[in-house]
Design an enzyme around this catalytic site. Structure first.
Site, PDB file in Angstrom:
ATOM      1  CB  CYS A 155       8.616   3.175  12.378  1.00 19.09           C
ATOM      2  SG  CYS A 155       7.140   2.955  11.356  1.00 19.09           S
ATOM      3  CG  HIS A 183       0.730  -0.707   5.781  1.00 19.42           C
ATOM      4  ND1 HIS A 183       1.410  -1.189   6.878  1.00 19.42           N
ATOM      5  CD2 HIS A 183       0.769  -1.698   4.854  1.00 19.42           C
ATOM      6  CE1 HIS A 183       1.863  -2.407   6.629  1.00 19.42           C
ATOM      7  NE2 HIS A 183       1.479  -2.750   5.410  1.00 19.42           N
ATOM      8  CG  ASP A 231       3.661  -1.305  -2.099  1.00 16.99           C
ATOM      9  OD1 ASP A 231       3.093  -1.591  -1.038  1.00 16.99           O
ATOM     10  OD2 ASP A 231       4.730  -1.851  -2.484  1.00 16.99           O
ATOM     11  CB  THR A 265       6.795  -6.819   5.626  1.00 21.82           C
ATOM     12  OG1 THR A 265       6.164  -5.850   4.781  1.00 21.82           O
ATOM     13  CG2 THR A 265       6.610  -8.212   5.050  1.00 21.82           C
ATOM     14  CG  HIS A 294       4.213   3.943  15.212  1.00 19.41           C
ATOM     15  ND1 HIS A 294       4.937   3.496  14.126  1.00 19.41           N
ATOM     16  CD2 HIS A 294       4.071   2.879  16.028  1.00 19.41           C
ATOM     17  CE1 HIS A 294       5.224   2.219  14.293  1.00 19.41           C
ATOM     18  NE2 HIS A 294       4.717   1.816  15.453  1.00 19.41           N
ATOM     19  CG  ASN A 343      -1.359  -7.981   4.587  1.00 15.88           C
ATOM     20  OD1 ASN A 343      -2.351  -8.645   4.332  1.00 15.88           O
ATOM     21  ND2 ASN A 343      -0.534  -7.538   3.650  1.00 15.88           N
TER      22      ASN A 343
HETATM   23  P1  5GP Z   1       2.751  -5.411   4.326  1.00 15.18           P
HETATM   24  O1  5GP Z   1       3.407  -6.624   3.755  1.00 15.18           O
HETATM   25  O2  5GP Z   1       3.344  -5.022   5.662  1.00 15.18           O
HETATM   26  O3  5GP Z   1       1.262  -5.475   4.327  1.00 15.18           O
HETATM   27  O4  5GP Z   1       3.064  -4.242   3.302  1.00 15.18           O
HETATM   28  C1  5GP Z   1       4.173  -3.440   3.344  1.00 15.18           C
HETATM   29  C2  5GP Z   1       4.266  -2.797   1.985  1.00 15.18           C
HETATM   30  O5  5GP Z   1       5.155  -1.716   2.082  1.00 15.18           O
HETATM   31  C3  5GP Z   1       4.803  -3.740   0.891  1.00 15.18           C
HETATM   32  O6  5GP Z   1       3.845  -3.835  -0.148  1.00 15.18           O
HETATM   33  C4  5GP Z   1       6.089  -3.065   0.445  1.00 15.18           C
HETATM   34  O7  5GP Z   1       6.304  -3.160  -0.949  1.00 15.18           O
HETATM   35  C5  5GP Z   1       5.909  -1.631   0.894  1.00 15.18           C
HETATM   36  N1  5GP Z   1       7.143  -0.962   1.256  1.00 15.18           N
HETATM   37  C6  5GP Z   1       8.115  -1.431   2.098  1.00 15.18           C
HETATM   38  N2  5GP Z   1       9.114  -0.530   2.193  1.00 15.18           N
HETATM   39  C7  5GP Z   1       8.761   0.519   1.398  1.00 15.18           C
HETATM   40  C8  5GP Z   1       9.391   1.762   1.089  1.00 15.18           C
HETATM   41  O8  5GP Z   1      10.487   2.099   1.561  1.00 15.18           O
HETATM   42  N3  5GP Z   1       8.721   2.598   0.236  1.00 15.18           N
HETATM   43  C9  5GP Z   1       7.510   2.274  -0.305  1.00 15.18           C
HETATM   44  N4  5GP Z   1       6.948   3.172  -1.142  1.00 15.18           N
HETATM   45  N5  5GP Z   1       6.881   1.110  -0.034  1.00 15.18           N
HETATM   46  C10 5GP Z   1       7.502   0.250   0.801  1.00 15.18           C
HETATM   47 ZN    ZN Z   2       5.630   4.276  12.351  1.00 16.18          ZN
END
Ligand code: 5GP
Ligand code: ZN
Length: 112
Positions: free
Chosen positions: A4, A99, A30, A94, A46, A86
């Site tokens: 994760c 979060h 982000d 994703t 988690h 989301n």
């Molecule tokens: P979701 O699309 O799941 O709502 O948001 C996941 C967010 O996590 C995305 O906005 C993406 O840019 C951010 N994200 C994904 N991997 C990383 C990472 O390794 N570091 C940081 N700081 N943000 C991440």
């Molecule tokens: Zn986790």
């Protein structure tokens, strides 16, 4: 949890730009900001997504929102911000670790 990304960020195994941390949650910017201010707040435990939140998490979720209110004040955009989580594929989740996106620093427009 193994494999994760956000658990690894919380553990310091993947670097992140930290905004805030306490026993229950971790906040970091982000990597692909969608607004001038865009950070994520995650529980240290988690939890896969918002559809796994139960009454047992009530204090944790309340705490996260109190932290968000405090951080937006400290960062100077408490007058207007958006909190988004989301949940699931249809919503474009994703990363499968709960979060809360906190977005602000510009007029965000109508959500619907
Ligand atoms: P979701 O699309 O799941 O709502 O948001 C996941 C967010 O996590 C995305 O906005 C993406 O840019 C951010 N994200 C994904 N991997 C990383 C990472 O390794 N570091 C940081 N700081 N943000 C991440
Ligand atoms: Zn986790």
């Amino acid at each position: 949890m193994e494999n994760c990304i956000f658990c690894k960020i919380i553990a310091g195994e993947i670097p992140s730009k930290k905004v805030y941390e306490d026993d229950l949650c971790y906040a970091f910017y982000d990597i692909q900001p969608l607004a001038p201010q865009h950070f994520l707040v995650v529980p240290k435990a988690h939890i896969a997504a918002a559809n796994e939140i139960t009454e047992e998490h009530a204090a944790l979720v309340g705490h996260i929102f109190a932290v968000i209110a405090e951080l937006t004040k400290e960062l100077g955009f408490a007058d207007g911000f958006r909190v988004v989580t989301n949940c699931g594929e249809d919503a474009g989740q994703t990363v499968k670790h709960l979060h809360f996106h906190v977005l602000g620093g510009k007029p965000l427009g109508s959500f619907n």
